[in-house]
Design a protein around this motif. Structure first.
Motif, PDB file in Angstrom:
ATOM      1  N   ILE A  35      44.553  63.886  24.173  1.00 43.34           N
ATOM      2  CA  ILE A  35      45.221  65.107  24.613  1.00 43.34           C
ATOM      3  C   ILE A  35      44.496  66.261  23.947  1.00 43.34           C
ATOM      4  O   ILE A  35      44.439  66.332  22.733  1.00 43.34           O
ATOM      5  CB  ILE A  35      46.689  65.180  24.170  1.00 43.34           C
ATOM      6  N   LEU A  92      34.593  61.622  15.767  1.00 46.25           N
ATOM      7  CA  LEU A  92      35.913  60.977  15.702  1.00 46.25           C
ATOM      8  C   LEU A  92      36.075  59.832  16.687  1.00 46.25           C
ATOM      9  O   LEU A  92      37.131  59.224  16.752  1.00 46.25           O
ATOM     10  CB  LEU A  92      37.012  62.006  15.991  1.00 46.25           C
ATOM     11  N   ARG A  95      38.445  56.614  16.543  1.00 46.41           N
ATOM     12  CA  ARG A  95      39.541  56.821  15.606  1.00 46.41           C
ATOM     13  C   ARG A  95      40.884  56.749  16.318  1.00 46.41           C
ATOM     14  O   ARG A  95      40.963  56.805  17.535  1.00 46.41           O
ATOM     15  CB  ARG A  95      39.405  58.202  14.973  1.00 46.41           C
ATOM     16  N   ASP A  96      41.908  56.715  15.474  1.00 45.56           N
ATOM     17  CA  ASP A  96      43.281  56.788  15.917  1.00 45.56           C
ATOM     18  C   ASP A  96      43.507  58.051  16.750  1.00 45.56           C
ATOM     19  O   ASP A  96      42.888  59.075  16.534  1.00 45.56           O
ATOM     20  CB  ASP A  96      44.145  56.886  14.638  1.00 45.56           C
ATOM     21  N   ILE A  97      44.435  57.944  17.704  1.00 44.74           N
ATOM     22  CA  ILE A  97      44.723  59.087  18.568  1.00 44.74           C
ATOM     23  C   ILE A  97      45.254  60.277  17.766  1.00 44.74           C
ATOM     24  O   ILE A  97      45.075  61.435  18.141  1.00 44.74           O
ATOM     25  CB  ILE A  97      45.716  58.660  19.660  1.00 44.74           C
ATOM     26  N   VAL A  98      45.897  59.970  16.627  1.00 41.60           N
ATOM     27  CA  VAL A  98      46.463  61.015  15.768  1.00 41.60           C
ATOM     28  C   VAL A  98      45.374  61.977  15.290  1.00 41.60           C
ATOM     29  O   VAL A  98      45.595  63.175  15.163  1.00 41.60           O
ATOM     30  CB  VAL A  98      47.182  60.354  14.579  1.00 41.60           C
ATOM     31  N   SER A  99      44.184  61.448  15.049  1.00 45.00           N
ATOM     32  CA  SER A  99      43.081  62.289  14.601  1.00 45.00           C
ATOM     33  C   SER A  99      42.783  63.390  15.607  1.00 45.00           C
ATOM     34  O   SER A  99      42.535  64.532  15.241  1.00 45.00           O
ATOM     35  CB  SER A  99      41.811  61.461  14.423  1.00 45.00           C
ATOM     36  N   VAL A 101      44.797  64.657  17.788  1.00 48.82           N
ATOM     37  CA  VAL A 101      45.884  65.655  17.795  1.00 48.82           C
ATOM     38  C   VAL A 101      45.593  66.708  16.750  1.00 48.82           C
ATOM     39  O   VAL A 101      45.556  67.907  17.029  1.00 48.82           O
ATOM     40  CB  VAL A 101      47.236  64.982  17.495  1.00 48.82           C
ATOM     41  N   LEU A 102      45.342  66.246  15.543  1.00 46.23           N
ATOM     42  CA  LEU A 102      45.100  67.152  14.431  1.00 46.23           C
ATOM     43  C   LEU A 102      43.884  68.024  14.721  1.00 46.23           C
ATOM     44  O   LEU A 102      43.898  69.235  14.510  1.00 46.23           O
ATOM     45  CB  LEU A 102      44.857  66.315  13.181  1.00 46.23           C
ATOM     46  N   LEU A 103      42.833  67.390  15.212  1.00 46.24           N
ATOM     47  CA  LEU A 103      41.597  68.113  15.483  1.00 46.24           C
ATOM     48  C   LEU A 103      41.820  69.202  16.519  1.00 46.24           C
ATOM     49  O   LEU A 103      41.450  70.358  16.314  1.00 46.24           O
ATOM     50  CB  LEU A 103      40.524  67.145  15.982  1.00 46.24           C
ATOM     51  N   VAL A 105      44.628  70.545  17.592  1.00 49.98           N
ATOM     52  CA  VAL A 105      45.564  71.576  17.138  1.00 49.98           C
ATOM     53  C   VAL A 105      44.843  72.542  16.199  1.00 49.98           C
ATOM     54  O   VAL A 105      44.957  73.770  16.326  1.00 49.98           O
ATOM     55  CB  VAL A 105      46.795  70.957  16.445  1.00 49.98           C
ATOM     56  N   GLY A 106      44.059  71.988  15.285  1.00 47.31           N
ATOM     57  CA  GLY A 106      43.285  72.821  14.370  1.00 47.31           C
ATOM     58  C   GLY A 106      42.338  73.726  15.134  1.00 47.31           C
ATOM     59  O   GLY A 106      42.250  74.925  14.879  1.00 47.31           O
TER      60      GLY A 106
ATOM     61  N   GLY B 299      43.027  76.775  10.382  1.00 45.22           N
ATOM     62  CA  GLY B 299      42.569  75.831  11.395  1.00 45.22           C
ATOM     63  C   GLY B 299      41.328  75.082  10.961  1.00 45.22           C
ATOM     64  O   GLY B 299      41.216  73.871  11.165  1.00 45.22           O
ATOM     65  N   LEU B 302      42.203  72.315   8.677  1.00 42.92           N
ATOM     66  CA  LEU B 302      42.743  71.189   9.446  1.00 42.92           C
ATOM     67  C   LEU B 302      41.626  70.343  10.040  1.00 42.92           C
ATOM     68  O   LEU B 302      41.631  69.111   9.938  1.00 42.92           O
ATOM     69  CB  LEU B 302      43.589  71.715  10.600  1.00 42.92           C
ATOM     70  N   VAL B 306      40.608  66.433   9.125  1.00 49.69           N
ATOM     71  CA  VAL B 306      40.610  65.318  10.068  1.00 49.69           C
ATOM     72  C   VAL B 306      39.225  64.677  10.154  1.00 49.69           C
ATOM     73  O   VAL B 306      39.107  63.462  10.305  1.00 49.69           O
ATOM     74  CB  VAL B 306      41.151  65.735  11.447  1.00 49.69           C
TER      75      VAL B 306
END
Lengths: 297, 332
Positions: A35, A92, A95-99, A101-103, A105-106, B299, B302, B306
């Motif tokens: 996403i 990435l 990697r896990d999907i969570v990574s 998200v963080l990326l 969003v950042g 940002g 972050l 990651v």
């Protein structure tokens, strides 16, 4: 009656641009399974590039000349997409999907605020005569706002072009193969890295083009992307993952639903209707309204 | 059941004496420093609540701002509109949050992975719009203001000193942490971990993933709503943008992900990093370059976290201590 048709037309016109943004997100989502929370911030970047270029060539910007910026802005956005892919997304992979998200969003914070650094937080708008023009068909009593009509037509052309690219060319087949199974595709000689790169670049490019098309319609500010973001996610899922035509039809559908509910019930109900539709589609027709294959995951 | 709280006791003692120490060390800015710590504890608590579903079962929820808002609005409406004690508002909020979690979970847990997350985004957005739609009760976009009471009253949760709210929140934090630990070490916790590893395998062992996830989601939601209630009585102003936005939902989850999804300390570490980071960047760069620089740096941090710490900051700390204990070879 003509009032109702007018509402539908407004929905279809804005829906066409939704389609274009959704097709870009769908490419990234479908091929890479991530996403992209920053997707609509690239749209905002596209709008600002259009704004800056149009102020540079102030004399050119009479009438429809703003659409002449499509090619330079598209190229810039594609390059930005590729650079983002190589520097941030690529490390990435796996990697896990969570990574992701963080990326993303950042990234979204970074892009919004870099825009704020360059263009300040106060809204600007493009100085073109086209935004106040519209075509009025007297015989049927219908109004077609010109900027939205042009946006719709260009979006439609691009969606058909990408659809052709994905279905009829080797590059498109490689991208689709990667989206079905990266592993199998790589056994068959497809380079998944290249598919990812192109999918990401094209996805960002479409967001940028949508930005140009919307720039005569909306005023531009750094956080404008967030007003579209969640709606576009909804469209991608309603249309079905990996379904370019699905994303297109879903874009139109969401545009229409939004306008009908917004005009006849309440403006605040429009997003509620869209998201309810979204949840219902996920639950009842997981492959998407216009999808044929079963959904992964 | 034994819960190891050893690691927490120094932290809790530190947080307990913090306002006193702050007033001695920073006599001029102690209110600000305590407020900062209040925010850290608030995010720690929400993160710990989020961790029950997001960490233990790895079901990434973006609907938690809605539960936070339920607590905030219940308390505010109970006190402001009906003149009831905020305690009743807190209880009502917990009940409504449980019901809302049941509804959201009922639909969303039929979906998996990214689709679960997307579904929670959709519910979060729907809830956000409902707050506007029922403006008669919620005050719509302009929000609700709680009148300041002249006298301190525990029943009405009105205190003359802001430090009192700090201790109230600290109590909620400790309770949340203990509940989180209890859940983690209970049958539900083990089932959640099994679901995280492999849902189909868990199901084949007789675990009912749907029910277990729903239970965890409800516990998580109820705890989050309590934090929302404290927020409302502390700041005395709420509006949809501050308590129910997609942004807040993302921030709650992000705090935990930054800290690390692998243990209950993750949310706390995440909060201790993210909240001061935002404050510091705002304080130093808030007015630089059209006000855009501070959030850009936020940002960038972050993104760097990651890329270079795939499993959160906690993993870095843990791997360092492991390396010290067992030598380098254990890190493969």
């Amino acid at each position: 009656m003509s009032g109702f048709i007018q509402v539908i037309i407004n929905g279809v016109l804005i829906g066409g641009v939704y389609s274009l943004i959704a097709v870009g997100l769908n490419l990234i989502f479908g091929v890479m399974g991530i996403i992209n929370f920053a997707h609509c911030d690239f749209l905002m970047l596209g709008m600002y590039f259009t704004y800056s270029l149009s102020t540079l060539f102030i004399n050119m910007m009479s009438g429809a000349a703003v659409y002449g910026l499509i090619i330079p802005v598209a190229i810039i956005m594609f390059i930005i997409g590729v650079v983002f892919y190589i520097t941030m997304i690529k490390p990435l992979i796996g990697r896990d999907i969570v990574s992701y998200v963080l990326l993303t969003v950042g990234l979204s914070y970074v892009i919004q605020n870099i825009a704020q650094i360059f263009w300040t937080a106060s809204p600007v708008s493009i100085n073109t005569t086209i935004k106040s023009q519209s075509i009025y068909l007297e015989s049927v009593d219908l109004v077609f706002p010109l900027a939205k009509l042009i946006a719709f037509c260009i979006a439609l052309v691009i969606v058909f072009a990408i659809s052709y690219l994905l279905n009829k060319t080797d590059l498109g087949r490689a991208i689709r193969a990667t989206s079905e199974s990266t592993e199998v595709a790589s056994y068959l000689g497809v380079n998944p890295g290249r598919s990812y790169l192109i999918a990401f670049g094209l996805g960002i490019m479409f967001a940028g083009i949508a930005g140009i098309l919307l720039s005569p319609v909306y005023s531009i500010y750094p956080r404008i992307g967030t007003t579209f973001a969640t709606t576009i996610f909804a469209i991608v899922v309603i249309g079905g993952l990996g379904q370019i035509k699905g994303a297109m039809l879903a874009g139109l559908l969401v545009g229409i639903v939004e306008n009908i509910v917004g005009s006849y019930f309440a403006l605040d109900l429009a997003p509620i209707a869209v998201f309810t539709l979204f949840i219902l589609v996920m639950l009842l027709k997981p492959a998407g309204l216009f999808g044929s294959q079963t959904r992964k995951a | 059941m034994k819960i190891n709280l050893k690691m927490m006791i120094p932290l809790i003692i530190f947080l307990l004496i913090f306002p006193t120490v702050a007033s001695l060390v920073f006599p001029n800015v102690n209110n600000y420093v305590v407020l900062l710590m209040f925010n850290i504890i608030m995010y720690s608590t929400m993160g710990t609540a989020w961790y029950i579903i997001g960490g233990l079962a790895r079901q990434i929820s973006w609907a938690h701002a809605a539960f936070f808002a339920v607590g905030a609005y219940s308390t505010m409406i109970a006190y402001q509109r009906f003149g009831l004690t905020p305690w009743l508002g807190i209880v009502a909020g917990m009940g409504i949050a449980a019901l809302l979690a049941l509804i959201i979970g009922f639909a969303s847990f039929k979906l998996h992975g990214v689709f679960f997350s997307l579904s929670t985004i959709a519910f979060g957005q729907i809830f956000y719009r409902f707050l506007h739609l029922f403006g008669e009760y919620t005050g719509g976009a302009s929000g609700l203001i709680m009148r300041k009471s002249t006298e301190s009253s525990f029943i009405n949760l009105q205190f003359a000193k802001n430090d009192s709210y700090y201790y109230l929140l600290l109590a909620v934090f400790v309770i949340t942490y203990i509940i989180c630990k209890l859940v983690e070490n209970s049958r539900i916790g083990y089932c959640l971990k099994a679901i995280k590893e492999n849902e189909i395998a868990a199901e084949s062992l007789g675990i009912k993933p749907y029910e277990i996830k729903l239970k965890a989601f409800i516990i998580s939601a109820v705890l989050t709503s309590i934090v929302g209630s404290i927020f409302a009585v502390r700041f005395k102003f709420i509006d949809p943008a501050s308590v129910a936005s997609h942004d807040l939902a993302i921030r709650i989850g992000m705090t935990v992900i930054v800290g690390g999804l692998a243990s209950t300390e993750g949310p706390i570490i995440g909060a201790f990093i993210m909240v001061p980071l935002l404050e510091l960047t705002n304080a130093f760069f808030g007015n630089v370059l059209n006000g855009g620089l501070s959030q850009t740096l936020y940002g960038v941090v972050l993104v760097l976290i990651v890329i270079f710490m795939p499993n959160g900051v906690l993993s870095l700390i843990k791997s360092k201590t492991k390396r010290l204990k067992y030598g380098k070879n254990t890190l493969s």
